[in-house]
Design a protein around this motif. Structure first.
Motif, PDB file in Angstrom:
ATOM      1  N   LEU A   1       0.713   7.791  -1.109  1.00 50.89           N
ATOM      2  CA  LEU A   1      -0.631   8.306  -0.851  1.00 50.89           C
ATOM      3  C   LEU A   1      -1.543   7.177  -0.362  1.00 50.89           C
ATOM      4  CD1 LEU A   1      -0.727  10.672  -3.940  1.00 50.89           C
ATOM      5  CD2 LEU A   1      -0.809  11.413  -1.551  1.00 50.89           C
ATOM      6  N   ALA A   2      -1.417   6.002  -0.993  1.00 47.47           N
ATOM      7  CA  ALA A   2      -2.234   4.861  -0.562  1.00 47.47           C
ATOM      8  C   ALA A   2      -1.843   4.439   0.859  1.00 47.47           C
ATOM      9  CB  ALA A   2      -2.066   3.703  -1.534  1.00 47.47           C
ATOM     10  N   GLY A   3      -0.523   4.443   1.102  1.00 47.07           N
ATOM     11  CA  GLY A   3      -0.039   4.075   2.436  1.00 47.07           C
ATOM     12  C   GLY A   3      -0.539   5.049   3.484  1.00 47.07           C
ATOM     13  N   ILE A   4      -0.557   6.321   3.158  1.00 45.02           N
ATOM     14  CA  ILE A   4      -1.059   7.325   4.094  1.00 45.02           C
ATOM     15  C   ILE A   4      -2.536   7.062   4.392  1.00 45.02           C
ATOM     16  CG2 ILE A   4      -1.661   9.769   4.323  1.00 45.02           C
ATOM     17  CD1 ILE A   4       1.000  10.419   2.910  1.00 45.02           C
ATOM     18  N   ALA A   5      -3.306   6.807   3.318  1.00 41.86           N
ATOM     19  CA  ALA A   5      -4.734   6.535   3.506  1.00 41.86           C
ATOM     20  C   ALA A   5      -4.909   5.368   4.472  1.00 41.86           C
ATOM     21  CB  ALA A   5      -5.399   6.235   2.165  1.00 41.86           C
ATOM     22  N   GLU A   6      -4.113   4.326   4.275  1.00 44.83           N
ATOM     23  CA  GLU A   6      -4.213   3.158   5.149  1.00 44.83           C
ATOM     24  C   GLU A   6      -3.799   3.507   6.579  1.00 44.83           C
ATOM     25  OE1 GLU A   6      -2.248  -0.270   3.524  1.00 44.83           O
ATOM     26  OE2 GLU A   6      -2.585  -1.465   5.348  1.00 44.83           O
ATOM     27  N   ALA A   7      -2.697   4.249   6.670  1.00 48.25           N
ATOM     28  CA  ALA A   7      -2.158   4.574   7.995  1.00 48.25           C
ATOM     29  C   ALA A   7      -3.108   5.436   8.811  1.00 48.25           C
ATOM     30  CB  ALA A   7      -0.795   5.262   7.848  1.00 48.25           C
ATOM     31  N   ILE A   8      -3.929   6.248   8.145  1.00 44.83           N
ATOM     32  CA  ILE A   8      -4.851   7.102   8.906  1.00 44.83           C
ATOM     33  C   ILE A   8      -6.213   6.430   9.062  1.00 44.83           C
ATOM     34  CG2 ILE A   8      -3.672   9.241   8.220  1.00 44.83           C
ATOM     35  CD1 ILE A   8      -5.991   9.758   6.247  1.00 44.83           C
TER      36      ILE A   8
ATOM     37  N   LYS B   1      -8.117   3.078   4.478  1.00 45.72           N
ATOM     38  CA  LYS B   1      -7.543   2.237   3.429  1.00 45.72           C
ATOM     39  C   LYS B   1      -8.446   2.196   2.184  1.00 45.72           C
ATOM     40  CE  LYS B   1      -5.524  -2.264   2.498  1.00 45.72           C
ATOM     41  NZ  LYS B   1      -5.147  -3.597   2.941  1.00 45.72           N
ATOM     42  N   GLY B   2      -7.834   2.360   1.030  1.00 48.51           N
ATOM     43  CA  GLY B   2      -8.602   2.300  -0.224  1.00 48.51           C
ATOM     44  C   GLY B   2      -9.264   3.606  -0.607  1.00 48.51           C
ATOM     45  N   ARG B   3      -9.201   4.595   0.286  1.00 47.80           N
ATOM     46  CA  ARG B   3      -9.865   5.878  -0.009  1.00 47.80           C
ATOM     47  C   ARG B   3      -8.895   6.898  -0.612  1.00 47.80           C
ATOM     48  NH1 ARG B   3     -14.542   7.063   2.478  1.00 47.80           N
ATOM     49  NH2 ARG B   3     -14.610   8.603   0.808  1.00 47.80           N
ATOM     50  N   GLU B   4      -7.691   6.434  -1.038  1.00 45.92           N
ATOM     51  CA  GLU B   4      -6.696   7.400  -1.515  1.00 45.92           C
ATOM     52  C   GLU B   4      -7.174   8.175  -2.745  1.00 45.92           C
ATOM     53  OE1 GLU B   4      -6.185   4.177  -1.221  1.00 45.92           O
ATOM     54  OE2 GLU B   4      -5.383   3.320  -3.065  1.00 45.92           O
TER      55      GLU B   4
ATOM     56  N   GLU C   1       1.712  -0.700   0.475  1.00 48.11           N
ATOM     57  CA  GLU C   1       1.765   0.337  -0.546  1.00 48.11           C
ATOM     58  C   GLU C   1       2.745   1.441  -0.167  1.00 48.11           C
ATOM     59  OE1 GLU C   1      -0.168   1.177  -3.824  1.00 48.11           O
ATOM     60  OE2 GLU C   1       0.750  -0.777  -3.543  1.00 48.11           O
ATOM     61  N   GLY C   2       2.708   1.807   1.092  1.00 53.89           N
ATOM     62  CA  GLY C   2       3.624   2.838   1.569  1.00 53.89           C
ATOM     63  C   GLY C   2       5.069   2.400   1.406  1.00 53.89           C
ATOM     64  N   GLN C   3       5.353   1.137   1.742  1.00 54.64           N
ATOM     65  CA  GLN C   3       6.712   0.624   1.608  1.00 54.64           C
ATOM     66  C   GLN C   3       7.145   0.601   0.144  1.00 54.64           C
ATOM     67  OE1 GLN C   3       8.893   0.217   3.953  1.00 54.64           O
ATOM     68  NE2 GLN C   3       7.326   0.865   5.427  1.00 54.64           N
ATOM     69  N   ARG C   4       6.211   0.247  -0.730  1.00 57.59           N
ATOM     70  CA  ARG C   4       6.513   0.236  -2.168  1.00 57.59           C
ATOM     71  C   ARG C   4       6.889   1.656  -2.626  1.00 57.59           C
ATOM     72  NH1 ARG C   4       3.589   0.897  -7.239  1.00 57.59           N
ATOM     73  NH2 ARG C   4       1.704   1.531  -6.128  1.00 57.59           N
TER      74      ARG C   4
ATOM     75  N   MET D   1      12.305  17.991  -4.986  1.00 60.02           N
ATOM     76  CA  MET D   1      11.759  17.930  -3.632  1.00 60.02           C
ATOM     77  C   MET D   1      10.618  16.927  -3.540  1.00 60.02           C
ATOM     78  SD  MET D   1      13.137  19.594  -1.196  1.00 60.02           S
ATOM     79  CE  MET D   1      11.798  19.552   0.012  1.00 60.02           C
ATOM     80  N   LEU D   2      10.709  16.061  -2.556  1.00 59.08           N
ATOM     81  CA  LEU D   2       9.590  15.186  -2.234  1.00 59.08           C
ATOM     82  C   LEU D   2       8.463  16.047  -1.665  1.00 59.08           C
ATOM     83  CD1 LEU D   2       8.268  12.448  -1.720  1.00 59.08           C
ATOM     84  CD2 LEU D   2       9.645  12.239   0.351  1.00 59.08           C
ATOM     85  N   ASP D   3       7.263  15.887  -2.169  1.00 61.60           N
ATOM     86  CA  ASP D   3       6.120  16.658  -1.681  1.00 61.60           C
ATOM     87  C   ASP D   3       4.944  15.695  -1.499  1.00 61.60           C
ATOM     88  OD1 ASP D   3       3.915  18.227  -1.256  1.00 61.60           O
ATOM     89  OD2 ASP D   3       4.328  19.646  -2.875  1.00 61.60           O
ATOM     90  N   VAL D   4       4.685  15.346  -0.233  1.00 56.61           N
ATOM     91  CA  VAL D   4       3.638  14.339   0.004  1.00 56.61           C
ATOM     92  C   VAL D   4       2.242  14.875  -0.283  1.00 56.61           C
ATOM     93  CG1 VAL D   4       4.926  12.979   1.661  1.00 56.61           C
ATOM     94  CG2 VAL D   4       3.521  14.888   2.465  1.00 56.61           C
ATOM     95  N   THR D   5       2.108  16.177  -0.490  1.00 55.33           N
ATOM     96  CA  THR D   5       0.776  16.714  -0.840  1.00 55.33           C
ATOM     97  C   THR D   5       0.555  16.733  -2.345  1.00 55.33           C
ATOM     98  OG1 THR D   5       1.422  19.037  -1.008  1.00 55.33           O
ATOM     99  CG2 THR D   5       0.874  18.214   1.192  1.00 55.33           C
TER     100      THR D   5
END
Lengths: 465, 465
Positions: B189-196, B199-202, B263-266, B298-302
């Motif tokens: 979730l943190a990685g997604i926030a950064e990627a979009i 960053k830090g708003r997760e 964070e995403g890699q972690r 199941m992985l669920d990114v939401t």
């Protein structure tokens, strides 16, 4: 966030794993017996309306109720002048709920609320904590479990006989042998009061006689006189403290002491019927005797029990040669639900003191090893290879129903063994490169300190027994 | 004494025998699995110091704490001017204790208080009621049980894998087959926030994403914008709601979306390791699929889970085709005991929602008959003769371990049979003059309505199986 060292409220306890497991052993033994006799579990909420609780335990009990603040901004409803009118007034406004003080009043409340759905006789047991704002001291807690069984809606003395049996069965199952189930009857106490010329004064007499163990005959005499019992009555009473003989002989002696008093006759007839039931049931409580050769079930005319609501048989159980108060007690009441406007519900109930039983079992070292239900085997890992090798082994053990753990990190061997030791895990499996090559794993018996090389199948059949 | 009809506090419940027995079936199934995985029981007091509870659940949680009035005459310490200073002030003076709000904070408090005695990793489970002064509504109570298992003092992802296994094992043992264990990771979730580009708003993003089920993609978009997430970020986020594929495919897609964010890699590395553990364990959670052919895990990114203290993997379990929220959930936290000044204790835990599981099992009619542990056989009596004849029979049945009752009065047959019926007692023994003469007792199977004449030995061997 507070960084000061946290604590728990005085008079309360945390129960760590080793203690919970032993307590559950006691609870499960009790439940098994209750259920064998047709009693079924009931659970009521921790919180009750204060209107349900107040006035049921005397003034002293009322003061020991833990009251719960109404949620929300109760102060909007409270004015400064309320404060001046004192404690009771403001309490009523700010608190409408309290924590249950015992399991009897909630049971009565449940019976009244569900009177139309319940099939009588209704046999329920209830094992839940209760709370009392007592001054905490050794062996007295502000939160403790009660363990009650009651049957309501029948006058049959078979219930009393079965209570004697249940007490005997539970304590025997827990490994106790040297205990005495004392029995008496409120009618006997009333008959005695009448026979010594103090008819109707059995309430006062009971309260004082109850202290015989603590204050002795001299103390009892003094307090009886203070309460206005006549010299001559006290003199007639005293020989009863030391009545001796078998139960049958005691009943005979009482027969002549009680003469024609109606209450005394009722008490004697009831007790004889309880004995008759137990004898037809071939009850062990009649045949077994304790260490000093005295039958486990003994009539004790000095047994009074303080609670005023008892009206028939009363019980109390003492473990001999252990300095501990009674570990169980109870009796028959005629009017349990009268407090909630539902008259005519007679019942009989009793209770086990689990904290005391726990202490007795500890003192006598009676907790069996099998009451320890923890992990059976720990798998030790040395590196990623041994961890991966261990994983399917772990799964096989669990699939066989064996409680097993893999230490989750390749920590030092000493640390992993220390973990097994602290958790009293009886077996450890060591998987090193040699073991992986041979397929024979090293099983260590932690108690004997012995190791064997075994296949996983051999290990499972060894551990599963 | 109050004669008005008694009641229980709103939001609380009595559990009668039939319900307790079913709830215990759930609790026992859960305990068995917890213990098989090396978790041991802990019990903490219902009351905690308010200093322990306050500030741990946010402002909203603080308002839902049930506070307990100090015992004794607290008003002597309270002055009228205190009242004018408002709620918080007087509350602090009159209440120092509260009822526990969850089992996590008491667990953290226990770990800190006993840090020197505990061997880490410390695996504990805890099944106890908690209390919240929430507005009562359907399915939401002021007293309800939580059922937690946590392990603290290790970072090993084996613990996460075992949590997945425990969830799968408990639900399978309860007869459920069509459920989904959703897993995600805060790092993702943190990685997604950064990627979009946020960053830090997760934190904000998680809170909103958590509502996706309830308010839909459009609602989420609106609220994200309101919280200051940019249009372009929301646009980049939206395709993630509908990611499809196998778990492996999802991980691949995330790999490219998350790019090089640390964070995403972690998160990705952790999730891959959990999968690796499960695969080495041959876990059923990986191999079994639910009714629609989708793997149970199941992985669920939401999946976001509201609680801000999660830092690693997070879980949630949903029973498919049943309108019910999640029945289990949990996650890893890095700093459980930091709230009490003891840093560096990482752990992972999860919880079963027993009330919800109960409702699901009822709806799907999955409670087995064997979860009914009541009386097996009722002896009916007609008069004193048959009662006396029945007593040793009753004893023989109980000695054989069979839960048996003798109806305690010679009531009308219809009443005694009604009692058996109401208590769902499957067998009744009738002892009339004929039976006493022949020694063959009439055993009635209440479900089939069939009767047989049998000796007591034959009855025992029939009932004992």
């Amino acid at each position: 966030m507070s960084k000061e060292k946290p604590s728990i409220p005085k008079g309360t306890r945390d129960f760590g794993p080793a203690v919970v497991v032993k307590r559950n052993y006691i609870f499960n033994t009790i439940k098994r017996t209750f259920e064998k006799f047709g009693y079924l579990p009931l659970e009521t909420p921790a919180m009750e309306q204060l209107s349900v609780l107040t006035g049921k335990y005397g003034d002293e009990g009322d003061q020991l109720l833990f009251k719960i603040l109404n949620s929300g901004d109760f102060l909007s409803k409270t004015k400064p002048e309320d404060l001046e009118q004192g404690y009771k007034n403001i309490t009523r406004k700010v608190a409408e709920k309290g924590l249950r003080y015992d399991l009897t009043v909630p049971f009565a409340r449940f019976v009244v609320m569900n009177r139309n759905e319940i099939t009588f006789p209704f046999k329920r047991y209830q094992i839940q904590p209760v709370w009392r704002a007592d001054r905490p001291q050794k062996g007295r807690y502000r939160e403790f479990y009660q363990c009650d069984a009651d049957v309501v809606g029948t006058n049959s003395l078979l219930c009393e006989a079965e209570i004697v049996q249940m007490i005997n069965e539970v304590l025997t199952a827990l490994g106790l042998t040297d205990f005495t189930i004392k029995i008496n009857h409120r009618g006997i106490l009333a008959g005695i009061a009448e026979a010594i010329g103090e008819k109707g004064r059995e309430g006062d007499i009971c309260v004082v006689i109850d202290k015989l163990d603590k204050i002795g005959a001299e103390g009892v005499r003094k307090e009886l006189l203070e309460r206005g019992i006549s010299e001559s009555a006290v003199a007639k009473l005293e020989p009863l403290y030391t009545l001796e003989g078998t139960n049958e002989q005691l009943l005979e002696q009482l027969q002549s002491i009680l003469g024609e008093t109606a209450e005394g006759q009722r008490g004697l007839a009831d007790l004889r019927e309880v004995w008759q039931y137990l004898s037809k049931l071939n009850s062990q409580a009649l045949t077994a005797s304790n260490a000093s050769g005295i039958p486990r079930l003994m009539l004790d005319v000095t047994l009074a029990r303080g609670l005023s609501y008892y009206t028939g048989c009363i019980f109390e159980v003492k473990v001999n040669n252990v300095s501990m108060g009674s570990i169980s007690g109870g009796g028959r009441y005629d009017n349990l639900t009268g407090m909630f406007g539902m008259p005519g519900v007679s019942g009989v109930g009793f209770s086990f003191g689990v904290d005391r039983i726990y202490d007795v079992l500890e003192e006598l070292m009676l907790f069996p090893d099998s009451s320890q239900v923890g992990t059976k085997v720990l798998l030790v890992q040395f590196d990623k290879d041994s961890e991966f090798y261990a994983l399917p082994v772990l799964q096989q053990l669990r699939d066989a129903g064996i409680a097993a753990e893999l230490y989750p990190e390749p920590a030092k061997l000493k640390k992993q063994m220390g973990y097994a030791d602290q958790k009293s895990i009886p077996y450890v499996i060591l998987i090193g490169s040699e073991e992986m090559a041979s397929g024979k794993l090293k099983l260590r018996d932690m108690q004997l300190g012995e190791q064997q090389d075994l296949t996983i199948e051999e290990i499972i059949s060894l551990l599963i027994k």
